[in-house]
Design a protein around this motif. Structure first.
Motif, mmCIF file in Angstrom:
data_model
loop_
_atom_site.group_PDB
_atom_site.id
_atom_site.type_symbol
_atom_site.label_atom_id
_atom_site.label_comp_id
_atom_site.label_asym_id
_atom_site.label_seq_id
_atom_site.Cartn_x
_atom_site.Cartn_y
_atom_site.Cartn_z
ATOM 1 N N ALA A 118 9.523 -43.447 -11.390
ATOM 2 C CA ALA A 118 9.412 -42.219 -12.182
ATOM 3 C C ALA A 118 8.535 -42.436 -13.409
ATOM 4 O O ALA A 118 7.683 -41.598 -13.736
ATOM 5 N N ALA A 119 8.709 -43.561 -14.085
ATOM 6 C CA ALA A 119 7.896 -43.863 -15.264
ATOM 7 C C ALA A 119 6.433 -44.045 -14.885
ATOM 8 O O ALA A 119 5.524 -43.570 -15.580
ATOM 9 N N MET A 120 6.185 -44.724 -13.764
ATOM 10 C CA MET A 120 4.811 -44.933 -13.308
ATOM 11 C C MET A 120 4.142 -43.614 -12.940
ATOM 12 O O MET A 120 2.979 -43.376 -13.292
ATOM 13 N N MET A 121 4.875 -42.759 -12.250
ATOM 14 C CA MET A 121 4.300 -41.471 -11.846
ATOM 15 C C MET A 121 4.004 -40.603 -13.062
ATOM 16 O O MET A 121 2.993 -39.886 -13.100
ATOM 17 N N ASN A 122 4.858 -40.647 -14.074
ATOM 18 C CA ASN A 122 4.578 -39.910 -15.311
ATOM 19 C C ASN A 122 3.309 -40.435 -15.969
ATOM 20 O O ASN A 122 2.496 -39.662 -16.495
ATOM 21 N N ASP A 123 3.135 -41.750 -15.920
ATOM 22 C CA ASP A 123 1.939 -42.368 -16.488
ATOM 23 C C ASP A 123 0.692 -41.926 -15.720
ATOM 24 O O ASP A 123 -0.346 -41.626 -16.325
ATOM 25 N N ILE A 124 0.789 -41.893 -14.404
ATOM 26 C CA ILE A 124 -0.352 -41.459 -13.581
ATOM 27 C C ILE A 124 -0.694 -40.002 -13.884
ATOM 28 O O ILE A 124 -1.871 -39.645 -14.047
ATOM 29 N N LYS A 125 0.319 -39.162 -13.992
ATOM 30 C CA LYS A 125 0.080 -37.743 -14.245
ATOM 31 C C LYS A 125 -0.569 -37.520 -15.606
ATOM 32 O O LYS A 125 -1.355 -36.587 -15.781
#
Length: 450
Positions: free
Chosen positions: A285-292
C-alpha cells in the motif's frame, strides 16, 4: 530518551554492529541452509504435515520445474472450497476452519452447529475490553493483538492443561475472538492515537466472522452482503499456507517446547507482523501510494515501467530495491490467491470507478518480473503474490490500512491452531537446529587489565 541516553545507546549500537558481522563466504564453507532453504531454493525438510500444501513446482533431477500454483487445504483445492461457498451463497471461512481443524468437510448440520458455537464465543471475557485493551492501547494493532492473546491466559480457568480437548477448546475460542480483539484494538487506537471517536459494538452470534468484523469496525455497524462476502473470500485464501511459512513454523517450534497455547499463538502473531511476512501488504500500500504520487500519467506503461526500475535500483520509494507484492518462496508461474483476488478486484474497481488505479496494479504485476529478473539475473522469474491485490481490495472496502495485516491474523489463526494441534499429536520432539560457532576461544582478561 534524553540526549545523553541517546548518545550512550548510539555508542553501544556501534559496538554491537562491529562485533556481529559474519563473513558470507563462511555460509558456503559450512553448507549453511540460510533461511532454512536449500541452494536450489526449496525449503529444508524439517517436518511433515497433513494440513495444507503450497504447490508451485516439481523437482526433477534435483531441479525445480515451475508449474501453475495451487493452494490445498487437507487435500482439497481452495478454489473448489470457494466455488462451493459461492454456489450455495454461503460464507465459506467457517467451513475452512472446520476442515483445517478436523480434517474433513462438514455436513450442513455439522457446519451449522459449529458456526453457532463459534458465534457464541465472540464476546470477550468480562472486563477484558476495559482492562486489557482500553487501559493499554497500542499504535500498532498487531502488538495489541499479541498482548490480547497473552492476556487471555489470565482469563482462562485452565490455561496450562495440554490435553488435546483443552487445547482445541482454547484454539476455537481464539479463532472466534480474534476478529473482536482486533476490532476493539482498532477502536482504542482511533481514540487514543488518532483523536477520533471510539465505537464499541457487541458482536452478534448469528453473523459470520467477516460480517462481525465489518460491523465492529464501522461506527454505524453497516455493511453490505457483497462487502462481507468479499472479505470472507480473503479470509479463506489466507487461512492456511502449509507448515513452512514463518508464522506456522513459529507455532510448531514454540509448541514443540511444550508451552501453553497462548504463548504459541502470541509468538505467531509477532512473526506475522514482520514486513517480510504478513506486514508486506502494508508495504504494498505504501509503495503504491508512492507510485501514484510520482508517476504523472498512470496510463503510461513507459512512465510506470521507468519508475519501477528506479524502485528496483534503490533510487525510489524506500531504497531497499524491493518491489512489494512480487515474489514467493514457492509460487513462480502464479500465486492462485493473487489470481483470484485480482479478478475480484477488477469487478469492484469498475463498480467504484477505480479502473485507472486497478490498471496501475496490473502494470506493476506485468513489468516487475522482467525488471527484477534483469536486475538480479538469478535464473528465476517471479509472479505477483497475494499481497499485491489484497490491500487494494481492503481499501476499496473502506477498511483502514492499519487493519490489513490484522485481517491476515484473523484468518490465519485457523491454520495456526491446526498446526499447534498437529504438533501436539504428531510432534513430540523439541526443535533444536544447529548454529556453528565461528569465534575462537579467548583467555579471560581481569577487569583491572582491560
Amino acid at each position: 530518551m534524553t540526549e545523553s541516553e541517546s548518545l550512550f545507546i548510539g555508542r553501544l549500537s556501534v559496538l554491537a554492529e562491529r562485533n556481529d558481522p559474519i563473513d558470507k563466504s563462511l555460509y558456503d564453507k559450512y553448507d549453511v541452509k540460510r533461511g532454512l532453504r536449500n541452494k536450489n531454493g526449496t525449503g529444508v525438510l524439517v517436518g511433515l504435515t497433513s494440513i495444507g500444501d503450497v504447490v508451485g513446482y516439481e523437482v526433477q533431477d534435483n531441479k525445480k520445474i515451475a508449474i501453475p500454483g495451487r493452494l490445498v487445504y487437507r487435500g482439497y483445492n481452495v478454489e473448489d472450497l470457494i466455488k462451493d461457498a459461492e454456489s450455495h451463497n454461503q460464507f465459506g471461512y467457517e467451513q475452512c476452519v472446520y476442515l483445517l481443524l478436523f480434517g474433513e468437510l462438514p455436513t450442513q448440520a455439522e457446519l451449522d452447529h459449529f458456526k453457532a458455537y463459534l458465534g457464541s464465543l465472540r464476546q470477550l471475557p468480562d472486563n477484558f475490553t476495559e482492562d486489557m485493551i482500553m487501559k493499554a492501547p497500542s499504535a500498532d494493532i498487531m502488538n495489541k493483538l499479541a498482548r490480547g492473546v497473552l492476556a487471555s491466559y489470565s482469563y482462562d480457568s485452565n490455561p496450562e492443561d495440554r490435553s488435546l480437548s483443552n487445547v482445541l477448546r482454547q484454539c476455537i475460542e481464539l479463532i472466534s475472538r480474534f476478529s473482536t480483539l482486533t476490532a476493539y484494538a482498532y477502536q482504542a487506537k482511533r481514540r487514543y492515537y488518532d483523536g477520533k471517536s471510539m465505537y464499541i459494538h457487541n458482536p452478534l452470534p448469528e453473523l459470520s466472522t467477516a460480517e462481525n468484523f465489518l460491523r465492529l469496525i464501522r461506527n454505524n455497524k453497516a455493511f453490505t452482503d457483497e462487502e462481507a462476502k468479499l472479505l470472507d473470500l480473503a479470509l479463506i485464501l489466507h487461512a492456511e499456507h502449509g507448515g513452512g511459512n514463518n508464522s506456522s513454523l513459529t507455532v510448531h517450534v514454540v509448541s514443540s517446547a511444550d508451552t501453553d497455547t497462548y504463548s504459541a499463538i502470541g509468538a505467531a502473531v509477532g512473526s506475522l507482523k514482520g514486513r517480510r511476512h504478513g506486514g508486506a501488504n502494508i508495504q504494498v500500500a505504501a509503495m503504491m501510494n508512492d507510485i501514484k504520487e510520482n508517476v504523472k500519467d498512470w496510463s503510461s506503461e513507459t512512465e510506470v515501467k521507468r519508475y519501477l526500475e528506479k524502485i528496483a535500483n534503490k533510487e525510489a520509494f524506500n531504497h531497499t530495491g524491493l518491489i512489494y507484492g512480487m515474489g514467493h518462496a514457492i509460487y513462480t508461474i502464479n500465486d492462485p490467491r493473487a489470481t483470484i483476488l485480482r479478478d475480484r478486484a477488477a469487478n469492484l474497481a469498475h463498480e467504484k470507478g477505480l479502473d485507472e488505479e486497478y490498471n496501475l496494479y496490473k502494470m506493476v504485476e506485468k513489468f516487475s518480473p522482467d525488471i527484477l529478473y534483469e536486475k538480479h539475473g538469478d535464473g528465476k522469474k517471479i509472479c505477483a503474490n497475494v499481497d499485491l491485490y489484497s490491500g487494494f481490495i481492503y481499501s476499496m472496502l473502506n477498511i483502514p490500512q492499519e487493519l490489513f495485516t490484522p485481517i491476515f491474523a484473523i484468518s490465519r489463526i485457523a491454520g495456526w491452531s491446526a498446526h499447534r494441534i498437529e504438533e501436539i499429536v504428531a510432534g513430540g520432539k523439541i526443535y533444536r537446529p544447529a548454529y556453528k560457532n565461528i569465534s575462537a576461544e579467548r583467555d579471560y582478561i581481569p577487569i583491572e587489565k582491560r
